[in-house]
Design an enzyme around this catalytic site. Sequence first.
Site, PDB file in Angstrom:
ATOM      1  N   LYS A  42     -19.897  95.162 -68.956  1.00 12.62           N
ATOM      2  CA  LYS A  42     -19.229  94.349 -67.982  1.00 12.62           C
ATOM      3  C   LYS A  42     -20.215  93.739 -66.988  1.00 12.62           C
ATOM      4  CE  LYS A  42     -16.137  98.277 -67.508  1.00 12.62           C
ATOM      5  NZ  LYS A  42     -16.600  99.034 -68.606  1.00 12.62           N
ATOM      6  N   GLY A  43     -21.455  94.200 -67.039  1.00 14.14           N
ATOM      7  CA  GLY A  43     -22.444  93.858 -66.006  1.00 14.14           C
ATOM      8  C   GLY A  43     -22.738  92.383 -65.823  1.00 14.14           C
ATOM      9  N   GLU A  98     -27.552  88.649 -69.719  1.00 12.91           N
ATOM     10  CA  GLU A  98     -27.670  90.061 -69.341  1.00 12.91           C
ATOM     11  C   GLU A  98     -27.686  90.223 -67.834  1.00 12.91           C
ATOM     12  OE1 GLU A  98     -28.124  92.801 -71.317  1.00 12.91           O
ATOM     13  OE2 GLU A  98     -29.577  92.341 -72.883  1.00 12.91           O
ATOM     14  N   ASP A  99     -27.226  91.393 -67.363  1.00  6.40           N
ATOM     15  CA  ASP A  99     -27.356  91.702 -65.942  1.00  6.40           C
ATOM     16  C   ASP A  99     -28.800  92.101 -65.629  1.00  6.40           C
ATOM     17  OD1 ASP A  99     -27.160  94.099 -67.423  1.00  6.40           O
ATOM     18  OD2 ASP A  99     -25.709  95.040 -66.071  1.00  6.40           O
ATOM     19  N   ASP A 102     -34.119  96.294 -68.765  1.00  5.63           N
ATOM     20  CA  ASP A 102     -34.872  97.413 -68.192  1.00  5.63           C
ATOM     21  C   ASP A 102     -35.869  97.912 -69.250  1.00  5.63           C
ATOM     22  OD1 ASP A 102     -35.427  99.403 -66.250  1.00  5.63           O
ATOM     23  OD2 ASP A 102     -33.949 100.756 -67.094  1.00  5.63           O
ATOM     24  N   PHE A 151     -33.213 101.773 -58.369  1.00  5.91           N
ATOM     25  CA  PHE A 151     -31.901 101.494 -58.967  1.00  5.91           C
ATOM     26  C   PHE A 151     -31.112 100.532 -58.072  1.00  5.91           C
ATOM     27  CE2 PHE A 151     -27.533 102.267 -60.194  1.00  5.91           C
ATOM     28  CZ  PHE A 151     -27.635 102.372 -61.566  1.00  5.91           C
ATOM     29  N   ASP A 158     -23.533  98.195 -61.762  1.00  2.99           N
ATOM     30  CA  ASP A 158     -22.752  99.326 -61.258  1.00  2.99           C
ATOM     31  C   ASP A 158     -23.557 100.597 -61.105  1.00  2.99           C
ATOM     32  OD1 ASP A 158     -23.003  99.748 -64.174  1.00  2.99           O
ATOM     33  OD2 ASP A 158     -21.642 101.440 -63.817  1.00  2.99           O
ATOM     34  N   ARG A 164     -19.785  96.875 -58.554  1.00  6.56           N
ATOM     35  CA  ARG A 164     -20.004  95.631 -59.300  1.00  6.56           C
ATOM     36  C   ARG A 164     -19.594  94.411 -58.489  1.00  6.56           C
ATOM     37  NH1 ARG A 164     -21.033  96.936 -64.709  1.00  6.56           N
ATOM     38  NH2 ARG A 164     -19.921  98.710 -65.567  1.00  6.56           N
TER      39      ARG A 164
HETATM   40  P1  IMP Z   1     -32.138  98.915 -71.156  1.00  5.50           P
HETATM   41  O1  IMP Z   1     -31.595  99.151 -72.524  1.00  5.50           O
HETATM   42  O2  IMP Z   1     -32.954 100.070 -70.661  1.00  5.50           O
HETATM   43  O3  IMP Z   1     -32.886  97.621 -70.991  1.00  5.50           O
HETATM   44  O4  IMP Z   1     -30.898  98.989 -70.180  1.00  5.50           O
HETATM   45  C1  IMP Z   1     -30.192  97.953 -69.746  1.00  5.50           C
HETATM   46  C2  IMP Z   1     -28.879  98.446 -69.149  1.00  5.50           C
HETATM   47  O5  IMP Z   1     -29.061  99.589 -68.282  1.00  5.50           O
HETATM   48  C3  IMP Z   1     -28.324  97.372 -68.257  1.00  5.50           C
HETATM   49  O6  IMP Z   1     -27.519  96.465 -68.984  1.00  5.50           O
HETATM   50  C4  IMP Z   1     -27.558  98.175 -67.201  1.00  5.50           C
HETATM   51  O7  IMP Z   1     -26.249  98.454 -67.648  1.00  5.50           O
HETATM   52  C5  IMP Z   1     -28.305  99.479 -67.091  1.00  5.50           C
HETATM   53  N1  IMP Z   1     -29.225  99.484 -65.923  1.00  5.50           N
HETATM   54  C6  IMP Z   1     -30.576  99.542 -65.936  1.00  5.50           C
HETATM   55  N2  IMP Z   1     -31.082  99.527 -64.699  1.00  5.50           N
HETATM   56  C7  IMP Z   1     -30.040  99.444 -63.846  1.00  5.50           C
HETATM   57  C8  IMP Z   1     -29.929  99.383 -62.393  1.00  5.50           C
HETATM   58  O8  IMP Z   1     -30.905  99.389 -61.624  1.00  5.50           O
HETATM   59  N3  IMP Z   1     -28.666  99.314 -61.909  1.00  5.50           N
HETATM   60  C9  IMP Z   1     -27.545  99.308 -62.701  1.00  5.50           C
HETATM   61  N4  IMP Z   1     -27.604  99.343 -64.043  1.00  5.50           N
HETATM   62  C10 IMP Z   1     -28.845  99.423 -64.626  1.00  5.50           C
HETATM   63 MG    MG Z   2     -24.143 100.133 -66.382  1.00  5.35          MG
END
Ligand code: IMP
Ligand code: MG
Length: 179
Positions: A42-43, A98-99, A102, A151, A158, A164
């Site tokens: 949902k991000g 994407e939100d 990471d 974070f 979220d 959100r």
């Molecule tokens: P990745 O697979 O590690 O790149 O993770 C991406 C997902 O982790 C994002 O779509 C978010 O849902 C979550 N995420 C990573 N960092 C944060 C943050 O600082 N705040 C909130 N959600 C995060």
């Molecule tokens: Mg999340």
Amino acid sequence: MIPEIERVLFTEEQIAQRIREVAREISAKYQGRELKLIGILKGSIFFLTALAREIDIPVKFDFLAISSFSSQKGAPGVVRIAKDLDESIEGEDVLLIEDIVDTGFTTRYLLQNLAGRAPNSLAICTLLDRTTQRIVQVPVEFRCFEIDDRFVVGFGLDYKQLYRNLSYVAILKLNEPRR
Ligand code: IMP
Ligand code: MG
């Protein structure tokens, strides 16, 4: 501002400004074409809707929901599609919205999955990019902001499904490890 927030990183105005700039880049790059925006639920919903209104070429949307599990604490999550796209993307110019990118695991999984559906082109656009945490390399074509290791919540992001709806991006007053 709500008490759980330690510091605002990007205000509503700063976000709107960057979204306008990125939307201009996108409109220029895909000029003369039609674009399919794919939002990851949902991000990315607030980002997708704000971005879409600033793009001045024809756009369509579709949405995907994913769930990620981690078998061990700290181990990379296994990503699974919980809700698939409604329509085919074959032959389309697709922009994955994407939100935050990471570690890159989620994005890499989605890229591989969508690439298998024969789009004409496939690129990534993210509100936030945390390059310091990257484990797998993914090509981020459009990004609004780069952030460090803290974070963040707001503008779609979220913590346990909350925050959100904040109109800004902020650092929460907690110091638990991520996820
Ligand atoms: P990745 O697979 O590690 O790149 O993770 C991406 C997902 O982790 C994002 O779509 C978010 O849902 C979550 N995420 C990573 N960092 C944060 C943050 O600082 N705040 C909130 N959600 C995060
Ligand atoms: Mg999340």
